[in-house]
Design a protein around this motif. Structure first.
Motif, PDB file in Angstrom:
ATOM      1  N   GLY A  24       0.798  -1.222   0.000  1.00  9.00           N
ATOM      2  CA  GLY A  24       0.000   0.000   0.000  1.00  9.00           C
ATOM      3  C   GLY A  24       0.828   1.268   0.000  1.00  9.00           C
ATOM      4  N   LYS A  25       2.039   1.199  -0.556  1.00 12.62           N
ATOM      5  CA  LYS A  25       2.903   2.369  -0.652  1.00 12.62           C
ATOM      6  C   LYS A  25       3.247   2.626  -2.122  1.00 12.62           C
ATOM      7  N   THR A  26       3.365   3.887  -2.469  1.00 10.76           N
ATOM      8  CA  THR A  26       3.828   4.274  -3.796  1.00 10.76           C
ATOM      9  C   THR A  26       5.323   4.531  -3.741  1.00 10.76           C
ATOM     10  N   ALA A  27       6.086   3.800  -4.534  1.00 15.07           N
ATOM     11  CA  ALA A  27       7.533   4.015  -4.606  1.00 15.07           C
ATOM     12  C   ALA A  27       7.814   5.172  -5.557  1.00 15.07           C
ATOM     13  N   ARG A  28       8.590   6.136  -5.088  1.00 17.78           N
ATOM     14  CA  ARG A  28       8.965   7.274  -5.917  1.00 17.78           C
ATOM     15  C   ARG A  28      10.472   7.443  -5.894  1.00 17.78           C
ATOM     16  N   ALA A  29      11.059   7.569  -7.062  1.00 16.64           N
ATOM     17  CA  ALA A  29      12.514   7.582  -7.219  1.00 16.64           C
ATOM     18  C   ALA A  29      12.967   8.919  -7.791  1.00 16.64           C
ATOM     19  N   PRO A  30      13.350   9.888  -6.953  1.00 18.30           N
ATOM     20  CA  PRO A  30      13.715  11.221  -7.457  1.00 18.30           C
ATOM     21  C   PRO A  30      14.896  11.232  -8.415  1.00 18.30           C
ATOM     22  N   PHE A  31      15.835  10.274  -8.282  1.00 17.72           N
ATOM     23  CA  PHE A  31      16.966  10.246  -9.217  1.00 17.72           C
ATOM     24  C   PHE A  31      16.513   9.856 -10.629  1.00 17.72           C
ATOM     25  N   LEU A  32      15.341   9.243 -10.736  1.00 17.36           N
ATOM     26  CA  LEU A  32      14.836   8.820 -12.042  1.00 17.36           C
ATOM     27  C   LEU A  32      13.758   9.792 -12.528  1.00 17.36           C
ATOM     28  N   GLU A  33      14.113  11.046 -12.575  1.00 16.90           N
ATOM     29  CA  GLU A  33      13.245  12.093 -13.120  1.00 16.90           C
ATOM     30  C   GLU A  33      13.820  12.537 -14.451  1.00 16.90           C
ATOM     31  N   GLU A  34      12.961  12.765 -15.424  1.00 13.10           N
ATOM     32  CA  GLU A  34      13.403  12.950 -16.803  1.00 13.10           C
ATOM     33  C   GLU A  34      14.474  14.030 -16.959  1.00 13.10           C
ATOM     34  N   ASN A  35      14.240  15.222 -16.418  1.00 13.68           N
ATOM     35  CA  ASN A  35      15.192  16.315 -16.619  1.00 13.68           C
ATOM     36  C   ASN A  35      16.499  16.068 -15.867  1.00 13.68           C
ATOM     37  N   PHE A  36      16.389  15.469 -14.697  1.00 11.35           N
ATOM     38  CA  PHE A  36      17.586  15.116 -13.932  1.00 11.35           C
ATOM     39  C   PHE A  36      18.410  14.071 -14.685  1.00 11.35           C
ATOM     40  N   VAL A  37      17.715  13.050 -15.192  1.00 14.07           N
ATOM     41  CA  VAL A  37      18.391  11.995 -15.958  1.00 14.07           C
ATOM     42  C   VAL A  37      19.067  12.574 -17.196  1.00 14.07           C
ATOM     43  N   ALA A  38      18.368  13.450 -17.914  1.00 16.20           N
ATOM     44  CA  ALA A  38      18.935  14.032 -19.133  1.00 16.20           C
ATOM     45  C   ALA A  38      20.221  14.793 -18.831  1.00 16.20           C
ATOM     46  N   PHE A  39      20.227  15.530 -17.709  1.00 13.01           N
ATOM     47  CA  PHE A  39      21.433  16.289 -17.363  1.00 13.01           C
ATOM     48  C   PHE A  39      22.582  15.354 -16.986  1.00 13.01           C
TER      49      PHE A  39
END
Length: 565
Positions: A484-499
Protein backbone atom coordinates in the motif's frame (compact mmCIF):
# COMPACT_ATOMS: atom_id res chain seq x y z
CA UNK A 1 0.12 3.13 -6.82
CA UNK A 2 -2.76 1.35 -8.49
CA UNK A 3 -3.36 -2.16 -9.74
CA UNK A 4 -4.60 -2.40 -13.32
CA UNK A 5 -5.85 -5.49 -15.14
CA UNK A 6 -7.03 -6.09 -18.70
CA UNK A 7 -7.94 -9.35 -20.44
CA UNK A 8 -8.55 -9.71 -24.17
CA UNK A 9 -10.30 -12.98 -24.98
CA UNK A 10 -10.98 -14.45 -28.40
CA UNK A 11 -13.45 -16.91 -26.88
CA UNK A 12 -16.47 -15.38 -25.22
CA UNK A 13 -17.25 -18.67 -23.46
CA UNK A 14 -13.95 -18.92 -21.59
CA UNK A 15 -14.21 -18.74 -17.82
CA UNK A 16 -11.38 -16.52 -16.69
CA UNK A 17 -12.97 -15.61 -13.35
CA UNK A 18 -10.98 -18.16 -11.36
CA UNK A 19 -7.73 -16.59 -12.51
CA UNK A 20 -8.99 -13.06 -11.93
CA UNK A 21 -10.36 -13.84 -8.48
CA UNK A 22 -7.05 -15.32 -7.39
CA UNK A 23 -5.43 -11.97 -8.24
CA UNK A 24 -7.97 -9.88 -6.38
CA UNK A 25 -6.18 -9.86 -3.03
CA UNK A 26 -2.84 -8.87 -4.55
CA UNK A 27 -4.47 -6.16 -6.64
CA UNK A 28 -6.34 -4.81 -3.60
CA UNK A 29 -3.05 -4.60 -1.71
CA UNK A 30 -1.81 -2.28 -4.47
CA UNK A 31 -5.04 -0.30 -4.60
CA UNK A 32 -7.06 -0.61 -1.38
CA UNK A 33 -9.15 2.57 -1.74
CA UNK A 34 -11.43 1.82 -4.71
CA UNK A 35 -12.26 -0.90 -7.22
CA UNK A 36 -14.22 -0.94 -10.47
CA UNK A 37 -14.72 -3.25 -13.48
CA UNK A 38 -15.97 -2.99 -17.08
CA UNK A 39 -16.79 -5.93 -19.36
CA UNK A 40 -17.31 -5.35 -23.10
CA UNK A 41 -17.94 -7.64 -26.05
CA UNK A 42 -16.01 -7.29 -29.28
CA UNK A 43 -16.23 -8.99 -32.69
CA UNK A 44 -14.43 -12.18 -31.63
CA UNK A 45 -14.88 -12.35 -27.87
CA UNK A 46 -14.73 -9.95 -24.95
CA UNK A 47 -12.42 -7.50 -23.22
CA UNK A 48 -12.41 -6.97 -19.47
CA UNK A 49 -10.95 -4.09 -17.45
CA UNK A 50 -10.42 -3.78 -13.69
CA UNK A 51 -8.78 -1.07 -11.62
CA UNK A 52 -7.72 -0.99 -7.96
CA UNK A 53 -6.86 2.52 -6.74
CA UNK A 54 -4.44 3.81 -4.11
CA UNK A 55 -5.51 7.43 -3.68
CA UNK A 56 -2.47 9.73 -3.77
CA UNK A 57 -3.49 12.76 -5.84
CA UNK A 58 -6.41 15.15 -6.22
CA UNK A 59 -9.04 16.32 -3.76
CA UNK A 60 -11.18 13.25 -4.34
CA UNK A 61 -10.63 9.65 -5.30
CA UNK A 62 -11.00 8.72 -8.99
CA UNK A 63 -12.21 5.17 -9.64
CA UNK A 64 -10.80 3.10 -12.50
CA UNK A 65 -11.27 2.10 -15.23
CA UNK A 66 -12.54 5.41 -16.59
CA UNK A 67 -15.02 5.37 -19.50
CA UNK A 68 -14.85 8.65 -21.42
CA UNK A 69 -16.41 9.14 -24.86
CA UNK A 70 -15.07 6.35 -27.09
CA UNK A 71 -12.31 5.29 -24.69
CA UNK A 72 -11.75 3.02 -21.72
CA UNK A 73 -8.68 4.05 -19.72
CA UNK A 74 -6.58 2.32 -17.05
CA UNK A 75 -3.73 4.32 -15.54
CA UNK A 76 -1.16 3.48 -12.87
CA UNK A 77 1.39 6.07 -11.88
CA UNK A 78 2.19 9.73 -11.35
CA UNK A 79 2.47 12.48 -13.95
CA UNK A 80 4.78 15.45 -13.46
CA UNK A 81 5.62 18.61 -15.38
CA UNK A 82 2.06 18.96 -16.68
CA UNK A 83 -0.28 21.93 -16.44
CA UNK A 84 -3.10 20.78 -14.19
CA UNK A 85 -4.80 21.85 -10.99
CA UNK A 86 -3.62 20.16 -7.77
CA UNK A 87 -7.28 19.44 -7.02
CA UNK A 88 -7.49 17.09 -10.04
CA UNK A 89 -6.07 13.58 -10.04
CA UNK A 90 -3.68 12.53 -12.80
CA UNK A 91 -6.14 9.88 -13.95
CA UNK A 92 -8.93 12.44 -14.38
CA UNK A 93 -6.65 14.85 -16.23
CA UNK A 94 -5.35 12.13 -18.53
CA UNK A 95 -8.82 10.70 -19.23
CA UNK A 96 -10.02 14.16 -20.22
CA UNK A 97 -7.08 14.61 -22.62
CA UNK A 98 -7.49 11.14 -24.15
CA UNK A 99 -11.21 11.69 -24.70
CA UNK A 100 -10.32 14.71 -26.86
CA UNK A 101 -8.16 12.62 -29.20
CA UNK A 102 -9.85 12.20 -32.58
CA UNK A 103 -7.08 10.41 -34.44
CA UNK A 104 -4.26 7.97 -33.82
CA UNK A 105 -1.81 10.87 -34.29
CA UNK A 106 -3.57 12.84 -31.54
CA UNK A 107 -3.10 9.95 -29.13
CA UNK A 108 0.58 9.51 -29.97
CA UNK A 109 1.17 13.25 -29.56
CA UNK A 110 -0.41 13.12 -26.10
CA UNK A 111 1.56 10.09 -24.90
CA UNK A 112 4.75 11.70 -26.20
CA UNK A 113 4.61 14.55 -23.67
CA UNK A 114 3.79 12.47 -20.56
CA UNK A 115 6.53 12.54 -17.92
CA UNK A 116 6.68 10.52 -14.73
CA UNK A 117 6.42 6.85 -13.74
CA UNK A 118 3.34 5.29 -15.34
CA UNK A 119 1.71 2.35 -17.05
CA UNK A 120 -1.19 3.00 -19.37
CA UNK A 121 -3.88 0.94 -21.10
CA UNK A 122 -6.28 2.63 -23.55
CA UNK A 123 -9.08 0.97 -25.50
CA UNK A 124 -10.82 2.63 -28.43
CA UNK A 125 -14.30 1.09 -28.60
CA UNK A 126 -14.97 2.36 -32.13
CA UNK A 127 -12.09 0.67 -33.95
CA UNK A 128 -11.49 -2.00 -31.26
CA UNK A 129 -7.85 -0.97 -30.90
CA UNK A 130 -5.91 -1.46 -27.67
CA UNK A 131 -2.92 0.73 -26.76
CA UNK A 132 -0.58 0.11 -23.83
CA UNK A 133 2.77 1.41 -22.59
CA UNK A 134 5.24 1.74 -19.76
CA UNK A 135 6.94 5.10 -19.31
CA UNK A 136 10.21 5.85 -21.07
CA UNK A 137 12.31 4.81 -18.04
CA UNK A 138 10.23 1.72 -17.19
CA UNK A 139 9.67 2.71 -13.56
CA UNK A 140 6.33 0.92 -13.06
CA UNK A 141 5.39 -2.69 -13.62
CA UNK A 142 3.23 -3.99 -16.45
CA UNK A 143 3.24 -7.72 -17.18
CA UNK A 144 1.93 -9.11 -20.46
CA UNK A 145 0.77 -12.73 -20.74
CA UNK A 146 -0.40 -15.02 -23.51
CA UNK A 147 -2.89 -17.77 -22.66
CA UNK A 148 -4.81 -20.25 -24.76
CA UNK A 149 -7.68 -17.87 -25.48
CA UNK A 150 -6.15 -14.44 -25.41
CA UNK A 151 -3.97 -11.92 -23.66
CA UNK A 152 -3.56 -10.38 -20.18
CA UNK A 153 -2.06 -7.02 -19.23
CA UNK A 154 -1.67 -6.53 -15.50
CA UNK A 155 0.39 -4.79 -12.81
CA UNK A 156 1.25 -8.01 -11.02
CA UNK A 157 0.56 -11.67 -11.73
CA UNK A 158 1.18 -15.14 -10.36
CA UNK A 159 1.99 -18.56 -11.76
CA UNK A 160 -0.81 -21.03 -12.42
CA UNK A 161 0.55 -24.55 -12.60
CA UNK A 162 -2.41 -25.90 -14.60
CA UNK A 163 -2.61 -23.04 -17.10
CA UNK A 164 -0.82 -22.72 -20.44
CA UNK A 165 0.52 -19.27 -19.70
CA UNK A 166 3.53 -17.35 -21.03
CA UNK A 167 4.42 -14.26 -19.00
CA UNK A 168 6.96 -11.48 -19.43
CA UNK A 169 7.51 -7.94 -18.15
CA UNK A 170 6.49 -5.64 -20.99
CA UNK A 171 9.69 -4.00 -22.27
CA UNK A 172 9.31 -0.20 -21.85
CA UNK A 173 10.15 0.52 -25.47
CA UNK A 174 7.26 2.75 -26.48
CA UNK A 175 3.54 2.72 -27.26
CA UNK A 176 2.18 -0.68 -28.30
CA UNK A 177 -0.95 -1.14 -30.41
CA UNK A 178 -3.00 -4.28 -31.19
CA UNK A 179 -6.37 -5.10 -32.70
CA UNK A 180 -8.29 -7.08 -30.08
CA UNK A 181 -9.71 -9.48 -32.69
CA UNK A 182 -6.24 -10.37 -34.04
CA UNK A 183 -3.44 -11.20 -31.60
CA UNK A 184 -1.00 -12.44 -34.23
CA UNK A 185 0.79 -9.10 -34.53
CA UNK A 186 1.58 -5.93 -32.65
CA UNK A 187 2.64 -2.44 -33.70
CA UNK A 188 5.27 -0.58 -31.67
CA UNK A 189 5.88 3.17 -31.80
CA UNK A 190 9.25 3.29 -30.00
CA UNK A 191 10.41 6.03 -27.67
CA UNK A 192 13.79 6.05 -29.44
CA UNK A 193 15.64 4.15 -32.19
CA UNK A 194 15.90 0.39 -31.68
CA UNK A 195 19.44 -0.75 -30.89
CA UNK A 196 20.99 -4.19 -30.44
CA UNK A 197 19.77 -4.54 -26.84
CA UNK A 198 16.20 -3.34 -27.43
CA UNK A 199 16.01 -5.38 -30.63
CA UNK A 200 16.78 -8.47 -28.57
CA UNK A 201 13.98 -7.51 -26.14
CA UNK A 202 11.54 -7.37 -29.05
CA UNK A 203 12.64 -10.81 -30.26
CA UNK A 204 12.11 -12.27 -26.77
CA UNK A 205 8.69 -10.59 -26.56
CA UNK A 206 7.63 -12.03 -29.92
CA UNK A 207 8.80 -15.50 -28.96
CA UNK A 208 7.01 -15.39 -25.61
CA UNK A 209 3.72 -14.07 -26.98
CA UNK A 210 3.74 -15.88 -30.32
CA UNK A 211 3.19 -12.75 -32.36
CA UNK A 212 5.18 -10.43 -34.62
CA UNK A 213 6.06 -6.89 -33.61
CA UNK A 214 6.18 -4.30 -36.37
CA UNK A 215 8.24 -1.22 -35.48
CA UNK A 216 6.80 2.04 -36.80
CA UNK A 217 7.56 5.76 -36.46
CA UNK A 218 9.71 6.82 -33.48
CA UNK A 219 7.85 8.94 -30.91
CA UNK A 220 10.96 10.72 -29.50
CA UNK A 221 9.86 12.57 -26.33
CA UNK A 222 11.76 15.85 -26.25
CA UNK A 223 13.64 15.07 -23.03
CA UNK A 224 15.13 11.94 -24.66
CA UNK A 225 16.75 13.88 -27.49
CA UNK A 226 20.53 14.17 -27.25
CA UNK A 227 21.89 16.70 -24.79
CA UNK A 228 25.55 17.71 -24.93
CA UNK A 229 27.17 19.03 -21.79
CA UNK A 230 28.70 22.48 -21.90
CA UNK A 231 30.73 21.75 -18.76
CA UNK A 232 34.50 21.29 -19.10
CA UNK A 233 36.13 19.50 -16.19
CA UNK A 234 37.79 16.14 -15.61
CA UNK A 235 38.05 14.57 -12.15
CA UNK A 236 41.09 12.57 -13.28
CA UNK A 237 43.13 15.78 -13.62
CA UNK A 238 43.10 16.31 -9.86
CA UNK A 239 45.59 14.65 -7.53
CA UNK A 240 44.38 12.38 -4.76
CA UNK A 241 45.09 13.53 -1.23
CA UNK A 242 45.10 11.35 1.87
CA UNK A 243 42.96 14.04 3.43
CA UNK A 244 39.56 13.34 1.86
CA UNK A 245 38.01 16.59 3.01
CA UNK A 246 40.85 18.66 1.58
CA UNK A 247 40.33 16.93 -1.77
CA UNK A 248 36.58 17.53 -1.69
CA UNK A 249 37.00 21.18 -0.61
CA UNK A 250 39.33 21.69 -3.56
CA UNK A 251 36.96 20.01 -6.03
CA UNK A 252 33.80 21.89 -5.03
CA UNK A 253 35.69 25.20 -5.30
CA UNK A 254 36.40 24.64 -9.02
CA UNK A 255 34.06 26.87 -11.11
CA UNK A 256 32.97 24.21 -13.63
CA UNK A 257 32.39 21.57 -10.91
CA UNK A 258 30.48 24.15 -8.87
CA UNK A 259 28.27 24.83 -11.89
CA UNK A 260 27.59 21.10 -12.29
CA UNK A 261 26.64 20.87 -8.59
CA UNK A 262 24.37 23.92 -8.94
CA UNK A 263 22.53 22.27 -11.85
CA UNK A 264 22.31 19.03 -9.90
CA UNK A 265 20.81 20.88 -6.93
CA UNK A 266 18.14 22.68 -8.94
CA UNK A 267 16.99 19.55 -10.75
CA UNK A 268 17.09 17.16 -7.79
CA UNK A 269 15.32 19.58 -5.44
CA UNK A 270 12.55 20.01 -8.02
CA UNK A 271 12.25 16.24 -8.42
CA UNK A 272 12.10 15.55 -4.66
CA UNK A 273 9.66 18.41 -4.12
CA UNK A 274 7.22 17.07 -6.72
CA UNK A 275 7.38 13.56 -5.25
CA UNK A 276 6.86 14.47 -1.59
CA UNK A 277 4.22 17.18 -2.06
CA UNK A 278 1.89 15.09 -4.23
CA UNK A 279 0.07 13.07 -1.57
CA UNK A 280 -3.14 13.13 0.51
CA UNK A 281 -3.10 15.14 3.76
CA UNK A 282 -3.60 11.96 5.81
CA UNK A 283 -1.37 9.01 6.68
CA UNK A 284 -2.59 5.44 6.15
CA UNK A 285 -4.06 5.37 9.69
CA UNK A 286 -5.87 8.71 9.62
CA UNK A 287 -7.11 8.23 6.05
CA UNK A 288 -9.92 6.04 7.37
CA UNK A 289 -11.18 8.46 10.03
CA UNK A 290 -10.09 11.72 8.32
CA UNK A 291 -9.52 13.91 11.40
CA UNK A 292 -9.10 17.66 11.08
CA UNK A 293 -5.33 17.25 11.32
CA UNK A 294 -2.86 14.40 10.85
CA UNK A 295 0.51 14.69 12.61
CA UNK A 296 1.88 11.30 11.55
CA UNK A 297 4.56 10.63 8.94
CA UNK A 298 3.23 10.58 5.38
CA UNK A 299 6.48 9.79 3.59
CA UNK A 300 9.26 7.34 4.36
CA UNK A 301 12.77 6.87 2.99
CA UNK A 302 13.92 3.29 2.42
CA UNK A 303 17.12 3.96 4.31
CA UNK A 304 20.38 2.02 4.18
CA UNK A 305 22.41 5.00 5.36
CA UNK A 306 24.33 5.46 2.10
CA UNK A 307 24.91 8.77 0.35
CA UNK A 308 21.96 8.30 -2.07
CA UNK A 309 19.16 7.86 0.46
CA UNK A 310 20.68 10.30 2.97
CA UNK A 311 20.68 13.06 0.34
CA UNK A 312 17.01 12.29 -0.37
CA UNK A 313 16.24 12.42 3.36
CA UNK A 314 18.00 15.77 3.73
CA UNK A 315 16.20 17.31 0.74
CA UNK A 316 12.86 15.98 2.04
CA UNK A 317 13.63 17.74 5.32
CA UNK A 318 14.30 21.01 3.46
CA UNK A 319 11.02 20.81 1.56
CA UNK A 320 8.51 19.42 4.09
CA UNK A 321 6.91 21.35 6.99
CA UNK A 322 9.17 21.05 10.04
CA UNK A 323 6.37 19.60 12.17
CA UNK A 324 5.88 16.61 9.85
CA UNK A 325 7.85 13.50 10.94
CA UNK A 326 9.91 11.61 8.35
CA UNK A 327 10.31 7.84 8.59
CA UNK A 328 13.65 6.21 7.81
CA UNK A 329 13.11 2.47 7.32
CA UNK A 330 16.08 0.13 7.64
CA UNK A 331 15.85 -3.65 7.15
CA UNK A 332 18.12 -6.38 8.55
CA UNK A 333 17.98 -10.15 8.13
CA UNK A 334 18.94 -12.62 10.81
CA UNK A 335 22.45 -14.05 10.65
CA UNK A 336 22.33 -17.61 9.25
CA UNK A 337 24.61 -18.93 12.00
CA UNK A 338 22.96 -17.47 15.08
CA UNK A 339 25.03 -15.10 17.27
CA UNK A 340 24.92 -15.08 21.03
CA UNK A 341 23.13 -11.76 21.59
CA UNK A 342 20.13 -9.92 20.16
CA UNK A 343 22.29 -6.92 19.26
CA UNK A 344 24.70 -9.07 17.28
CA UNK A 345 21.84 -10.70 15.37
CA UNK A 346 20.81 -7.42 13.72
CA UNK A 347 24.12 -5.56 13.58
CA UNK A 348 24.34 -5.82 9.80
CA UNK A 349 26.37 -3.36 7.66
CA UNK A 350 23.32 -1.34 6.59
CA UNK A 351 22.12 -0.98 10.20
CA UNK A 352 25.51 0.40 11.19
CA UNK A 353 25.63 2.92 8.34
CA UNK A 354 22.02 3.97 8.97
CA UNK A 355 22.81 4.81 12.61
CA UNK A 356 25.84 6.89 11.55
CA UNK A 357 23.83 8.70 8.90
CA UNK A 358 20.83 9.49 11.09
CA UNK A 359 23.17 11.03 13.66
CA UNK A 360 24.50 13.38 10.99
CA UNK A 361 20.96 14.22 9.84
CA UNK A 362 20.02 15.07 13.44
CA UNK A 363 23.09 17.27 13.70
CA UNK A 364 22.44 19.32 10.57
CA UNK A 365 18.61 19.24 10.65
CA UNK A 366 17.63 20.51 14.10
CA UNK A 367 13.93 20.45 14.89
CA UNK A 368 13.03 17.58 12.55
CA UNK A 369 11.51 14.42 14.02
CA UNK A 370 13.41 11.56 12.36
CA UNK A 371 11.79 8.19 13.07
CA UNK A 372 14.18 5.31 12.45
CA UNK A 373 12.15 2.13 11.97
CA UNK A 374 14.35 -0.94 12.38
CA UNK A 375 12.82 -3.93 10.59
CA UNK A 376 14.31 -7.22 11.81
CA UNK A 377 13.44 -10.33 9.78
CA UNK A 378 14.08 -13.83 11.07
CA UNK A 379 15.10 -16.58 8.69
CA UNK A 380 11.92 -18.55 9.40
CA UNK A 381 9.75 -15.50 8.65
CA UNK A 382 11.71 -14.86 5.46
CA UNK A 383 11.35 -18.45 4.25
CA UNK A 384 7.63 -18.59 5.01
CA UNK A 385 6.57 -15.29 3.40
CA UNK A 386 8.89 -15.68 0.42
CA UNK A 387 7.54 -19.15 -0.43
CA UNK A 388 3.86 -18.28 0.09
CA UNK A 389 3.56 -14.68 -1.06
CA UNK A 390 6.61 -12.70 -2.20
CA UNK A 391 7.57 -15.18 -4.91
CA UNK A 392 4.28 -14.39 -6.69
CA UNK A 393 5.11 -10.67 -6.63
CA UNK A 394 8.57 -11.32 -8.09
CA UNK A 395 7.05 -13.51 -10.85
CA UNK A 396 7.83 -13.80 -13.75
CA UNK A 397 11.46 -13.14 -12.68
CA UNK A 398 13.43 -16.10 -11.36
CA UNK A 399 16.98 -15.08 -10.44
CA UNK A 400 18.60 -15.24 -7.00
CA UNK A 401 19.20 -11.49 -7.27
CA UNK A 402 15.46 -10.93 -7.77
CA UNK A 403 14.74 -13.03 -4.70
CA UNK A 404 17.20 -11.09 -2.52
CA UNK A 405 16.29 -7.58 -3.63
CA UNK A 406 12.57 -8.31 -3.84
CA UNK A 407 12.49 -9.59 -0.26
CA UNK A 408 14.57 -6.69 1.05
CA UNK A 409 12.22 -4.08 -0.44
CA UNK A 410 9.06 -6.00 0.54
CA UNK A 411 9.99 -6.34 4.20
CA UNK A 412 11.20 -2.75 4.41
CA UNK A 413 7.96 -1.35 2.98
CA UNK A 414 5.93 -3.81 5.11
CA UNK A 415 7.05 -2.24 8.41
CA UNK A 416 4.07 -2.46 10.79
CA UNK A 417 5.13 0.76 12.51
CA UNK A 418 5.06 2.84 9.33
CA UNK A 419 2.18 5.26 8.72
CA UNK A 420 3.44 6.58 5.36
CA UNK A 421 1.88 5.91 1.96
CA UNK A 422 4.81 7.23 -0.11
CA UNK A 423 8.22 5.49 -0.12
CA UNK A 424 11.14 7.54 -1.44
CA UNK A 425 13.82 5.26 -2.91
CA UNK A 426 17.32 5.89 -4.27
CA UNK A 427 16.98 3.80 -7.43
CA UNK A 428 19.05 4.97 -10.38
CA UNK A 429 21.89 6.67 -8.49
CA UNK A 430 24.39 3.83 -8.98
CA UNK A 431 23.56 3.46 -12.67
CA UNK A 432 23.80 7.21 -13.32
CA UNK A 433 26.87 8.09 -11.27
CA UNK A 434 28.96 4.90 -11.40
CA UNK A 435 28.37 3.27 -8.05
CA UNK A 436 28.83 -0.43 -8.75
CA UNK A 437 32.05 -2.41 -8.34
CA UNK A 438 31.80 -3.51 -11.96
CA UNK A 439 32.07 0.15 -13.02
CA UNK A 440 35.36 0.44 -11.13
CA UNK A 441 36.53 -2.91 -12.53
CA UNK A 442 35.82 -1.79 -16.09
CA UNK A 443 38.39 0.96 -15.52
CA UNK A 444 41.03 -0.78 -13.41
CA UNK A 445 41.07 -3.99 -15.47
CA UNK A 446 41.30 -2.22 -18.81
CA UNK A 447 44.84 -2.20 -20.22
CA UNK A 448 44.41 0.50 -22.83
CA UNK A 449 45.26 4.19 -22.65
CA UNK A 450 43.11 6.66 -20.70
CA UNK A 451 40.68 7.21 -23.58
CA UNK A 452 40.16 3.45 -23.95
CA UNK A 453 39.62 3.06 -20.20
CA UNK A 454 37.06 5.87 -20.14
CA UNK A 455 35.24 4.29 -23.04
CA UNK A 456 35.13 1.00 -21.14
CA UNK A 457 33.47 2.77 -18.20
CA UNK A 458 31.03 4.50 -20.55
CA UNK A 459 30.07 1.17 -22.13
CA UNK A 460 29.48 -0.42 -18.71
CA UNK A 461 27.38 2.51 -17.51
CA UNK A 462 25.28 2.40 -20.68
CA UNK A 463 24.73 -1.34 -20.32
CA UNK A 464 23.52 -0.91 -16.74
CA UNK A 465 21.29 2.00 -17.73
CA UNK A 466 19.57 0.04 -20.49
CA UNK A 467 18.75 -2.92 -18.28
CA UNK A 468 17.65 -1.09 -15.10
CA UNK A 469 13.90 -1.49 -15.89
CA UNK A 470 14.25 -5.29 -16.18
CA UNK A 471 16.90 -5.68 -13.49
CA UNK A 472 15.30 -3.51 -10.80
CA UNK A 473 12.41 -1.16 -11.39
CA UNK A 474 9.38 -3.30 -12.30
CA UNK A 475 10.09 -5.86 -9.58
CA UNK A 476 10.65 -3.18 -6.93
CA UNK A 477 7.37 -1.53 -7.92
CA UNK A 478 5.48 -4.81 -7.44
CA UNK A 479 6.88 -5.64 -4.01
CA UNK A 480 6.64 -2.12 -2.55
CA UNK A 481 3.14 -1.44 -3.92
CA UNK A 482 1.96 -4.70 -2.35
CA UNK A 483 2.22 -2.91 1.01
CA UNK A 484 0.00 0.00 0.00
CA UNK A 485 2.90 2.37 -0.65
CA UNK A 486 3.83 4.27 -3.80
CA UNK A 487 7.53 4.02 -4.61
CA UNK A 488 8.96 7.27 -5.92
CA UNK A 489 12.51 7.58 -7.22
CA UNK A 490 13.72 11.22 -7.46
CA UNK A 491 16.97 10.25 -9.22
CA UNK A 492 14.84 8.82 -12.04
CA UNK A 493 13.25 12.09 -13.12
CA UNK A 494 13.40 12.95 -16.80
CA UNK A 495 15.19 16.31 -16.62
CA UNK A 496 17.59 15.12 -13.93
CA UNK A 497 18.39 12.00 -15.96
CA UNK A 498 18.93 14.03 -19.13
CA UNK A 499 21.43 16.29 -17.36
CA UNK A 500 23.42 13.54 -15.63
CA UNK A 501 23.56 11.37 -18.76
CA UNK A 502 24.87 14.35 -20.74
CA UNK A 503 28.02 14.29 -18.58
CA UNK A 504 31.02 12.17 -19.44
CA UNK A 505 32.00 9.32 -17.07
CA UNK A 506 35.08 11.27 -15.92
CA UNK A 507 32.71 14.07 -14.81
CA UNK A 508 30.64 11.74 -12.61
CA UNK A 509 33.10 9.26 -11.08
CA UNK A 510 36.85 8.85 -10.70
CA UNK A 511 38.26 5.38 -10.17
CA UNK A 512 41.78 6.72 -9.70
CA UNK A 513 40.48 7.64 -6.23
CA UNK A 514 39.80 4.94 -3.59
CA UNK A 515 36.46 3.22 -3.04
CA UNK A 516 34.11 5.44 -1.08
CA UNK A 517 35.84 8.52 -2.50
CA UNK A 518 35.80 8.29 -6.29
CA UNK A 519 32.72 6.14 -7.00
CA UNK A 520 29.64 8.35 -7.49
CA UNK A 521 32.04 11.25 -6.95
CA UNK A 522 29.77 14.01 -8.27
CA UNK A 523 26.92 12.84 -6.03
CA UNK A 524 29.25 12.52 -3.03
CA UNK A 525 30.49 16.07 -3.65
CA UNK A 526 26.89 17.25 -3.74
CA UNK A 527 26.13 15.57 -0.42
CA UNK A 528 29.34 16.98 1.05
CA UNK A 529 28.33 20.47 -0.06
CA UNK A 530 24.91 20.01 1.58
CA UNK A 531 26.66 19.39 4.89
CA UNK A 532 26.77 15.58 4.90
CA UNK A 533 30.49 15.69 5.56
CA UNK A 534 30.68 12.25 7.19
CA UNK A 535 28.13 10.36 5.07
CA UNK A 536 29.90 11.52 1.89
CA UNK A 537 32.79 9.17 2.64
CA UNK A 538 30.87 6.10 3.78
CA UNK A 539 31.53 2.93 1.84
CA UNK A 540 28.26 1.20 1.09
CA UNK A 541 27.55 -2.44 0.31
CA UNK A 542 24.80 -3.45 -2.12
CA UNK A 543 21.53 -3.87 -0.25
CA UNK A 544 21.49 -7.67 -0.59
CA UNK A 545 24.81 -7.80 1.30
CA UNK A 546 24.30 -4.74 3.48
CA UNK A 547 21.06 -6.15 4.88
CA UNK A 548 22.62 -9.65 5.03
CA UNK A 549 19.81 -11.32 3.09
CA UNK A 550 22.15 -12.74 0.42
CA UNK A 551 24.85 -15.35 0.66
CA UNK A 552 28.04 -14.19 -1.11
CA UNK A 553 28.73 -17.76 -2.16
CA UNK A 554 25.60 -17.76 -4.32
CA UNK A 555 25.65 -16.70 -7.96
CA UNK A 556 23.13 -13.86 -8.20
CA UNK A 557 22.50 -14.52 -11.90
CA UNK A 558 21.45 -18.14 -11.36
CA UNK A 559 17.81 -19.20 -11.02
CA UNK A 560 16.37 -19.37 -7.52
CA UNK A 561 14.99 -22.74 -6.42
CA UNK A 562 12.12 -20.95 -4.66
CA UNK A 563 11.15 -18.81 -7.66
CA UNK A 564 11.10 -21.69 -10.15
CA UNK A 565 7.55 -22.98 -10.38
Amino acid sequence: MCGIFCTVSLNSKINFWKMYNSLNLTMKNRGPDAHNEILLNHDSGFIFFAGFVLWQQGEKLQKQPVAKNDFIILFNGDLYNINKSLSMSDTTWLANRISECHTHEDLVSLVKVLEGPFCLIIYNKVNQMLYFARDTLGRNSLIIERHQSGLNLLSTSRHYSKEQLSSIELPPLGLYQIRVNDLSSCVLYPWQPINEYTGQLIRILDLTLNWQTKVKKIISPSWLLSHETQLCYDFYKYDYSDNFKTLYDNLISQPQIKLALDNLDILLCASVNARIKSKPPFCCVCLKSKPTECRHAKICILFSGGIDCTILAFLSHKLLPIEEPIELINVAFERISGPSTFEQAWSVPDRKTSLKSINELKRICPGRCWTLLEVNVTRSELTNILSTHIKHLIYPLQKILDESLGCAFWFASHSSSSTSRVAIIGSGADELFGGYTRHRNSYTRCHGNEAVRQNAVKTELEFDWQRIPARNLARDDRVIADNGKTARAPFLEENFVAFVRSLEPYQKCCFAFPEGIGDKLLLRLYGYRLGLTDVAFLKKKAIQFGSRIANKKQNASQNSDILIF
